[in-house]
Design an enzyme around this catalytic site. Structure first.
Site, PDB file in Angstrom:
ATOM      1  N   PHE A   7       0.838  -1.198   0.000  1.00 38.05           N
ATOM      2  CA  PHE A   7       0.000   0.000   0.000  1.00 38.05           C
ATOM      3  C   PHE A   7       0.877   1.253   0.000  1.00 38.05           C
ATOM      4  CE2 PHE A   7      -2.896   3.035   2.186  1.00 38.05           C
ATOM      5  CZ  PHE A   7      -4.023   2.897   1.379  1.00 38.05           C
ATOM      6  N   SER A  75       3.295  -6.899   2.648  1.00 43.67           N
ATOM      7  CA  SER A  75       2.257  -6.051   3.230  1.00 43.67           C
ATOM      8  C   SER A  75       0.921  -6.257   2.510  1.00 43.67           C
ATOM      9  CB  SER A  75       2.720  -4.588   3.197  1.00 43.67           C
ATOM     10  OG  SER A  75       1.933  -3.789   4.042  1.00 43.67           O
ATOM     11  N   MET A  76       0.326  -5.205   1.924  1.00 43.63           N
ATOM     12  CA  MET A  76      -0.913  -5.384   1.179  1.00 43.63           C
ATOM     13  C   MET A  76      -0.707  -6.326  -0.004  1.00 43.63           C
ATOM     14  SD  MET A  76      -3.335  -2.637  -0.865  1.00 43.63           S
ATOM     15  CE  MET A  76      -2.146  -2.433  -2.220  1.00 43.63           C
ATOM     16  N   ASP A 177       7.519  -4.543  13.853  1.00 42.64           N
ATOM     17  CA  ASP A 177       6.832  -4.029  12.669  1.00 42.64           C
ATOM     18  C   ASP A 177       5.897  -2.929  13.132  1.00 42.64           C
ATOM     19  OD1 ASP A 177       5.126  -3.597  10.451  1.00 42.64           O
ATOM     20  OD2 ASP A 177       5.385  -5.663   9.768  1.00 42.64           O
ATOM     21  N   HIS A 205       9.143  -3.341   8.998  1.00 39.16           N
ATOM     22  CA  HIS A 205       8.100  -3.782   8.066  1.00 39.16           C
ATOM     23  C   HIS A 205       8.630  -4.032   6.655  1.00 39.16           C
ATOM     24  CE1 HIS A 205       4.124  -4.360   6.482  1.00 39.16           C
ATOM     25  NE2 HIS A 205       4.292  -3.396   5.606  1.00 39.16           N
TER      26      HIS A 205
END
Length: 226
Positions: A7, A75-76, A177, A205
């Site tokens: 994202f 992530s996303m 994270d 992250h």
């Protein structure tokens, strides 16, 4: 191999892994998701469904001459990979780096609604969460609230279904994270059928660019060759 970024990010987030996959001889596609990689304003009207549509079209393009594809998502991008893996039998295996799996608390969703009601369309940035002070991720300096809300709403749909993921999954889970709670990775490891979880102690992250980038790259190639 299909690489799916996160994202407000871009494919460059996984450059070390993409470059290594190309050198190893894999057919690689790393699409730029809608609204990303240009200006923050371009992302404002986009939603999770747009990103999923882009990822699905990329999978179709990559798999045109192949029966099996490996997905790599951060992530996303991990959320999108899981979504595709739940519905597309061409997904043979997955490498996930700090994927967003669990939806946020209801109180957080209420906060997003309050921000929107107050006319706030952009929240503080979520990108470049990296322990290495010499590295910065190419990402936007803000996070579109409506787009983020659409992402979180879809995690509520996806999370209860991860037990349906039967393919082998290599999961990298940063213990520090500041974007995605470590519990998302733990939940996936405990509920999907075949997950090898690697806990990362040195990276935040964006681990693909952080202190553990070589570890991730080497383990990814070994996993895909197994």
């Amino acid at each position: 191999m299909l690489f799916i970024h996160g994202f407000t990010g871009a494919p460059a987030t996984m450059d070390p892994q993409i470059e290594a996959a190309v050198r190893a001889g894999y057919d690689v596609y790393a699409p730029l998701l809608r609204g990303h990689g240009t200006t923050l304003e371009d992302m404002l009207p986009t939603r999770y469904e747009d990103y999923l549509d882009d990822a699905r079209h990329a999978l179709d393009d990559l798999a045109a001459g192949e029966s099996q594809v490996a997905l790599v998502g951060i992530s996303m991008g991990g959320t999108l990979a899981i979504d595709l893996g739940l519905s597309d039998p061409r997904v043979e295996r997955m490498v996930l780096i700090n994927p967003l799996v669990l939806p946020p608390a209801e109180s957080y969703m209420e906060l997003l609604d309050q921000l929107l009601a107050a006319g706030m369309e952009v929240a503080p940035a979520v990108g470049s969460d990296i322990a290495d002070p010499e590295v910065k991720e190419a990402s936007y300096d803000g996070a579109p609230v409506r787009a983020a809300k659409s992402l979180f709403m879809n995690t509520a749909r996806i999370a209860p279904r991860v037990s349906g993921l039967a393919m082998p999954i290599l999961l990298f889970n940063s213990l520090q994270d500041h974007v995605v709670p470590v519990e998302s990775g733990v939940y996936l490891a405990e509920n999907a059928v075949s997950v090898r979880r690697v806990a990362l102690e040195r990276s935040y992250h964006v681990a693909t660019l952080d202190y553990d980038k070589e570890l991730i790259t080497e383990a990814m190639l070994k996993f895909l060759a197994s």
